[in-house]
Design an enzyme around this catalytic site. Sequence first.
Site, PDB file in Angstrom:
ATOM      1  N   LYS A   1     -12.177  12.472  -6.144  1.00  0.00           N
ATOM      2  CA  LYS A   1     -11.513  12.967  -7.350  1.00  0.00           C
ATOM      3  C   LYS A   1     -12.126  14.315  -7.689  1.00  0.00           C
ATOM      4  CE  LYS A   1      -9.427   8.982  -8.508  1.00  0.00           C
ATOM      5  NZ  LYS A   1      -7.970   8.879  -8.437  1.00  0.00           N
TER       6      LYS A   1
ATOM      7  N   LYS B   1       4.945   6.506   2.418  1.00  0.00           N
ATOM      8  CA  LYS B   1       5.092   7.966   2.480  1.00  0.00           C
ATOM      9  C   LYS B   1       5.682   8.361   3.826  1.00  0.00           C
ATOM     10  CE  LYS B   1       1.106   8.881  -0.556  1.00  0.00           C
ATOM     11  NZ  LYS B   1       1.588   9.612  -1.724  1.00  0.00           N
TER      12      LYS B   1
ATOM     13  N   HIS C   1      -5.827   2.968   1.353  1.00  0.00           N
ATOM     14  CA  HIS C   1      -4.998   4.090   1.798  1.00  0.00           C
ATOM     15  C   HIS C   1      -5.574   4.811   3.028  1.00  0.00           C
ATOM     16  CE1 HIS C   1      -3.124   3.167  -1.904  1.00  0.00           C
ATOM     17  NE2 HIS C   1      -3.830   3.949  -2.695  1.00  0.00           N
TER      18      HIS C   1
ATOM     19  N   ASP D   1       0.900  -1.148   0.000  1.00  0.00           N
ATOM     20  CA  ASP D   1       0.000   0.000   0.000  1.00  0.00           C
ATOM     21  C   ASP D   1       0.940   1.199   0.000  1.00  0.00           C
ATOM     22  OD1 ASP D   1      -1.455   2.295   0.902  1.00  0.00           O
ATOM     23  OD2 ASP D   1      -3.056   0.946   1.519  1.00  0.00           O
ATOM     24  N   HIS D   2       1.024   1.898  -1.122  1.00  0.00           N
ATOM     25  CA  HIS D   2       2.109   2.884  -1.232  1.00  0.00           C
ATOM     26  C   HIS D   2       1.966   4.029  -0.228  1.00  0.00           C
ATOM     27  CE1 HIS D   2      -0.645   5.235  -3.806  1.00  0.00           C
ATOM     28  NE2 HIS D   2       0.144   6.256  -3.641  1.00  0.00           N
TER      29      HIS D   2
HETATM   30  C1  BG6 Z   1      -3.830   4.970  -6.201  1.00  0.00           C
HETATM   31  C2  BG6 Z   1      -5.195   5.078  -6.792  1.00  0.00           C
HETATM   32  O1  BG6 Z   1      -3.722   3.830  -5.389  1.00  0.00           O
HETATM   33  O2  BG6 Z   1      -3.585   6.123  -5.397  1.00  0.00           O
HETATM   34  C3  BG6 Z   1      -5.334   6.333  -7.628  1.00  0.00           C
HETATM   35  O3  BG6 Z   1      -5.449   3.937  -7.613  1.00  0.00           O
HETATM   36  C4  BG6 Z   1      -4.954   7.540  -6.802  1.00  0.00           C
HETATM   37  O4  BG6 Z   1      -6.660   6.470  -8.136  1.00  0.00           O
HETATM   38  C5  BG6 Z   1      -3.604   7.333  -6.132  1.00  0.00           C
HETATM   39  O5  BG6 Z   1      -4.910   8.656  -7.673  1.00  0.00           O
HETATM   40  C6  BG6 Z   1      -3.304   8.451  -5.168  1.00  0.00           C
HETATM   41  O6  BG6 Z   1      -1.983   8.336  -4.731  1.00  0.00           O
HETATM   42  P1  BG6 Z   1      -1.136   9.596  -4.284  1.00  0.00           P
HETATM   43  O7  BG6 Z   1       0.147   9.039  -3.820  1.00  0.00           O
HETATM   44  O8  BG6 Z   1      -1.011  10.485  -5.489  1.00  0.00           O
HETATM   45  O9  BG6 Z   1      -1.945  10.266  -3.210  1.00  0.00           O
END
Ligand code: BG6
Length: 504
Positions: free
Chosen positions: A355, A197, A255, A192-193
Amino acid sequence: MNPFRADTPSDRTPEPATVVIFGASGDLTQRKLIPAIYNLIVERHLTRVAIVGTSRSEISDDAFRERARNGVEQHSRGTFAEDVWEHFAPGLYYQQGGFDDPEAYQALKARIEEVEKEHNLPGNRLFYLSTPPSVFATIIRRLGEAGLVDPKEEPFARVIVEKPFGKDLASAKQLNAEVHEVLKEDQVFRIDHYLGKETVQNLLVFRFANGIFEPLWNSKYVDHVQITGAETLGVEGRGGYFEKAGILRDMVQNHLFQVLSLAAMEPPVSFDANAVRSEKTKVLQALRPIDPHRVTERVVRGQYAAGSVLGADVPGYREEDGTDPKSRTETFVAMKLFVDNWRWAGVPFYLRSAKRMPKKVTEIAIHFKSAPLPLFGREQMADLGGNVLAVRIQPDEGITLGLGSKVPGQSIEIAPVTMEFRYASSFGVEAPEAYERLLLDALNGDGTLFTRGDEVEASWRFITPIHEAWETQKVEPELYEAGSWGPDDAHQLLAADGRRWRRP
Ligand code: BG6
């Protein structure tokens, strides 16, 4: 290794390894993964590593290297260095193969062994599944059959699984079961990126390295919590994917719930991967289920109509490529939820993600209760908006605390002021990209910043009934103009409790 220690490049250097990327012809590989590995080399966190990319497309090693070079030139946070590239490029290889073809795995195995021999690598392997989720289980099964992921410590075989991990509770459980038929849990790294952060990690440091916040961090002093994940982007050519996902799956289940669990969790007994993840999981398990009959009262579903964002006219969601002209998919969600445990009993958590908002901002705001006695008059105190501790995850990473202060002069007039800590001015260094941190952790075998199987299931257990209720009740999203802060119902959700959303 403990990720919360001050690390120097040398003490985080993992054992030499081969990173095998499934879905190597895709966007993520070029935009994120290759630049991340490149930067880890530039910063001397990685010394000896080879990359074998694989996917269905026919690509030569040279063409793969060329794509990788473009990826680094265009997307890496640092400047491109020819000498580093010359050291890096010969370690990049490509092997074509179908994801469900057993022979392709034999060929892949032979190629990996050849690469390891050429670079004198000890056989440690990190497989990265950057493919559509429909083939995650197949790839893992085939890797197992080919003897590529035997669960042993030395050399290691680990697998990073991209998102989404399931689309509901049943599919997440099934995927976990399929994964565990082949792999031990400590070989699995569900990415989960957001956990990569810096500011998300800082939530833990901020909470547990400072003595002054924890005593206030509970229902006695906190009035409510707001978590916002707002983006200016629309679906950016991903209409086909988004149509099936919606923002509840795309952003909230993963997230925002990760941010929520880090903000609400109990102090772990140590910063060991399982201790931290157990505490996070308990938060998700304590979420009070939303009564399906009251889903529209507690969860607002919205969708953007045409409007203007950052000065540019943009189409509505239903006009985007790949979406249904009558689509009910949500691009906005706001919800009120409760963490039913001792610490948070009765404290509402309001979450929103969307969005096409007026600005990009991810933050968590702790709204404290007001002073017990309005000594300076109710009106003045109400105007202050209370004490809010806001942790800004992105952009302008930092922490602010809103206070009431006396305006200089002969009378007692109170105005809101802000105490501020900003990453950029305090440290003056650029934070690493999330994928750099996470790849390095996986190579080091540290799962702290990855989600555990039971944790993913706990979050789906809360989310799935909302989807089911929307489906059975055919809940239409409320339209909002692109570039606005969302539909009216979202404002009503807080107004009904005498509160309002922060304007970050
Ligand atoms: C991704 C989603 O996991 O996270 C995207 O699939 C979203 O829709 C993105 O735009 C947001 O990531 P960040 O790091 O730009 O907040």
